[in-house]
Design an enzyme around this catalytic site. Sequence first.
Site, PDB file in Angstrom:
ATOM      1  N   ASP A  95     -50.530 -14.733 119.712  1.00  0.00           N
ATOM      2  CA  ASP A  95     -51.720 -13.873 119.811  1.00  0.00           C
ATOM      3  C   ASP A  95     -51.620 -12.575 119.012  1.00  0.00           C
ATOM      4  OD1 ASP A  95     -49.747 -12.733 121.332  1.00  0.00           O
ATOM      5  OD2 ASP A  95     -50.934 -12.518 123.161  1.00  0.00           O
ATOM      6  N   HIS A  96     -50.396 -12.133 118.684  1.00  0.00           N
ATOM      7  CA  HIS A  96     -50.248 -10.812 118.063  1.00  0.00           C
ATOM      8  C   HIS A  96     -50.327 -10.813 116.543  1.00  0.00           C
ATOM      9  CE1 HIS A  96     -49.055  -9.405 121.990  1.00  0.00           C
ATOM     10  NE2 HIS A  96     -48.793  -8.189 121.539  1.00  0.00           N
ATOM     11  N   ASP A 160     -43.636  -8.324 127.310  1.00  0.00           N
ATOM     12  CA  ASP A 160     -44.753  -7.515 126.843  1.00  0.00           C
ATOM     13  C   ASP A 160     -45.083  -6.560 127.977  1.00  0.00           C
ATOM     14  OD1 ASP A 160     -47.152  -7.685 124.617  1.00  0.00           O
ATOM     15  OD2 ASP A 160     -47.773  -6.879 126.551  1.00  0.00           O
ATOM     16  N   ARG A 449     -54.117   1.261 124.692  1.00  0.00           N
ATOM     17  CA  ARG A 449     -53.285   2.259 123.998  1.00  0.00           C
ATOM     18  C   ARG A 449     -54.050   2.847 122.834  1.00  0.00           C
ATOM     19  NH1 ARG A 449     -47.792  -0.999 124.505  1.00  0.00           N
ATOM     20  NH2 ARG A 449     -47.527  -0.378 126.677  1.00  0.00           N
ATOM     21  N   SER A 644     -44.413   0.070 124.461  1.00  0.00           N
ATOM     22  CA  SER A 644     -44.164  -1.365 124.360  1.00  0.00           C
ATOM     23  C   SER A 644     -42.825  -1.796 124.948  1.00  0.00           C
ATOM     24  CB  SER A 644     -44.198  -1.731 122.886  1.00  0.00           C
ATOM     25  OG  SER A 644     -43.552  -2.946 122.654  1.00  0.00           O
ATOM     26  N   ARG A 646     -41.072  -3.946 123.240  1.00  0.00           N
ATOM     27  CA  ARG A 646     -40.368  -4.508 122.086  1.00  0.00           C
ATOM     28  C   ARG A 646     -38.923  -4.032 122.032  1.00  0.00           C
ATOM     29  NH1 ARG A 646     -44.462  -0.944 118.449  1.00  0.00           N
ATOM     30  NH2 ARG A 646     -45.838  -2.070 119.838  1.00  0.00           N
TER      31      ARG A 646
END
Length: 755
Positions: A95-96, A160, A449, A644, A646
């Site tokens: 999706d990203h 996520d 965000r 995030s 990440r």
Amino acid sequence: MTFDIDMIRKVYERYPERIAAAREAVGKPLTLSEKILYAHLWDGAANQAYDRGASYVDFAPDRVAMQDATAQMALLQFMQAGKDKVAVPSTAHADHLIQARIGADKDLQDGINKNNEVFNFLSSVCNKYGIGFWKPGAGIIHQVVLENYAFPGGMMIGTDSHTVNAGGLGMVAIGVGGADAVDVMAGMPWELKFPKLIGVKLTGRLNGWTAPKDVILKVAGILTVKGGTGAIVEYFGDGAESLSATGKGTICNMGAEIGATTSTFGYDDSMRRYLAATGRQDVVDAADAVAEHLTGDAEVYANPEQYFDQVIEINLDELTPHLNGPFTPDLATPVAEMKEKAAANDWPTDIEWALIGSCTNSSYEDLTRAASIVADAVEKGIAPKAILGINPGSEQVRYTAERDGLIDTFNKLEGTRIFTNACGPCIGQWAREGAEKQEKNSIVHSFNRNFAKRADGNPNTHAFVTSPEMVAAIAISGKLDFNPVTDTLTNANGEEVKLAEPTGHELPSDGFAVEDNGYQAPAADGSGIEVVVSPDSQRLQLLSPFAPWDGANIEGAKLLIKAFGKCTTDHISMAGPWLRYRGHLDNISNNCLIGAVNAYTKETNAVTNQLDGSVDEVPNVARAYKAAGIPSIVVGDHNYGEGSSREHAAMEPRHLGVRAVIVKSFARIHETNLKKQGMLGLTFDNEADYDLIQVDDTFNFTDLVDFAPGKQLTLEVVHADGSTDTIKLNHTYNAQQIEWFKAGSALNLIKTQNA
Ligand code: MIC
Ligand code: SF4
């Protein structure tokens, strides 16, 4: 069909016994959050009460979700863990990586062409290890999880930060770094510090222009970006019950923006309706059998002050629409005050783009409410002043919206673009025309965000977060400070007209529909499947283990950067164009800290190389120290690593030779990510010591050899003139986490344990 219904039934079967044990251990009525946590202890039924905000506890989450931008690194690590199959149901979602440019038809195919190598990698790893794969175009991870996997009383983790969205269906769903996901997929316990609990009592009912989004925009204004750190936010009260499940999802989703570990709501009729509408009556039946355990105890909700660490009350009758921003999601302004505030702060008020979508607000209900505004404007002959861009949350939402005429309605508004069912502009996957000119401008969106550069890469874009209804109204008016409650617009006949209040449908009256939901089931036996990563790939790189600690004090370290002010994960490892390197550690390390502001010069991506006095980009200087065998450190401000999940934000500095990150305070996920990757994540005992750090200092850890839980570390700071300061550093490492540091990373430790 419900995925993994047997697993869900098993979770519910053990609930009565687990709750009884928890009641005895805790010795008082229980909040929902405690029930879910105690029902998911790794060691089984509770035999002790845990200290909120203090005890480290091992949990056994029911499932794992990953999205393509983090799954690559998570799965590259999982491949090293030596397992044949994942131990709990897991999914990955593409999706990203799909850029929004023209519209879904063209953009999706372009996205597939450009990211083919990565999608093929994910598809084959998923196939091999028993992981469900949601193909590009299937939808945004959290919307797909809510529609298919979330269940009341369940516990999940996801790579996520907005995994927390599943709280809309009464889960404890927590965002983590990939290394945490690897633990759970490898069949090991998942560790979390037992959270504190914040209760939010909602009374009254939303009305007029106010939406679920305004609840969380308001809460963000109260708690700020770090007010939820280390806490679960539990919503309750009759106001909570009046919200739809997807509306609850919106509220939980943006709990990530206040740093909350997660947010949740008790099981109620809205969840029953949503589960039934998404084909999961079997989950409703199973949940109903233990319904009393899937919400907080009545005593708790009657006297919340006695049971929560903090209580906030919001009366939905009085709540008004908000716009939060720019540059931070907690700067809350009631729509009615925007005229004054925008003028006072010199925020541009002309709007060219208004965006609806992201995991926060892309449900069927969101689309119907925004569409009602658009339909009203079209009927009243008002031409839009800005372009409306929409990313539906999932193919199921998009297909149903198309069937029900919503997409047609949006298209009646001149210029509207329907983008792919994907993250798109929310994560900088947006080819916005003219962004490179870096003009000062404002946009509004229904995302979560709004950090600088996030949507279009332009540091001068002022992004404001608001509800989909308000985004639609602002698209039509073209004004940031438009207040639909009081302001009129001029229509094609020159008449002054007002927009009608939004109306919508919680769920489609004809049920959801979809032709191809984009799901790929894994092979029953994946042992024969080979996952190939080409050695000269620019997008994927097999990992080599980080070096273990050599057992000595770190000495002679140089300062890579002292970051000033807000330093989110977007500053540490930017997304947008860099998402393409998420599976290639060395390549993505070229974005390491390039967005962080140098405290001495207030510039970005320009730091002094102490070896030769030159000023260079952060990654280059880091590589120079590394090549010279000199360790480096990073210094930062408050809430460092906000945003995030990440883990690249931890792995990149690690890869480039940074040994310690020393800050005033951390965001939860980032702190854990640093620990997992074998770094030292430390905080100043005395915050003012941040000011002592000079650009040309040298750093010596004097007692790292005695690294132990609860014991401060000492850092000797040697200034260029030879004078020294000795400062104390705090840490939150427990014994196990110190072992990660010693092994070089948590993964290194897993490998030795599995060997
Ligand atoms: C985000 O919203 O920032 C992301 C992109 O979804 C991240 C994950 C990532 O960086 O891949 C998140 O929120 O965790
Ligand atoms: Fe995707 Fe944006 Fe949601 Fe992150 S916040 S998962 S980028 S839609």
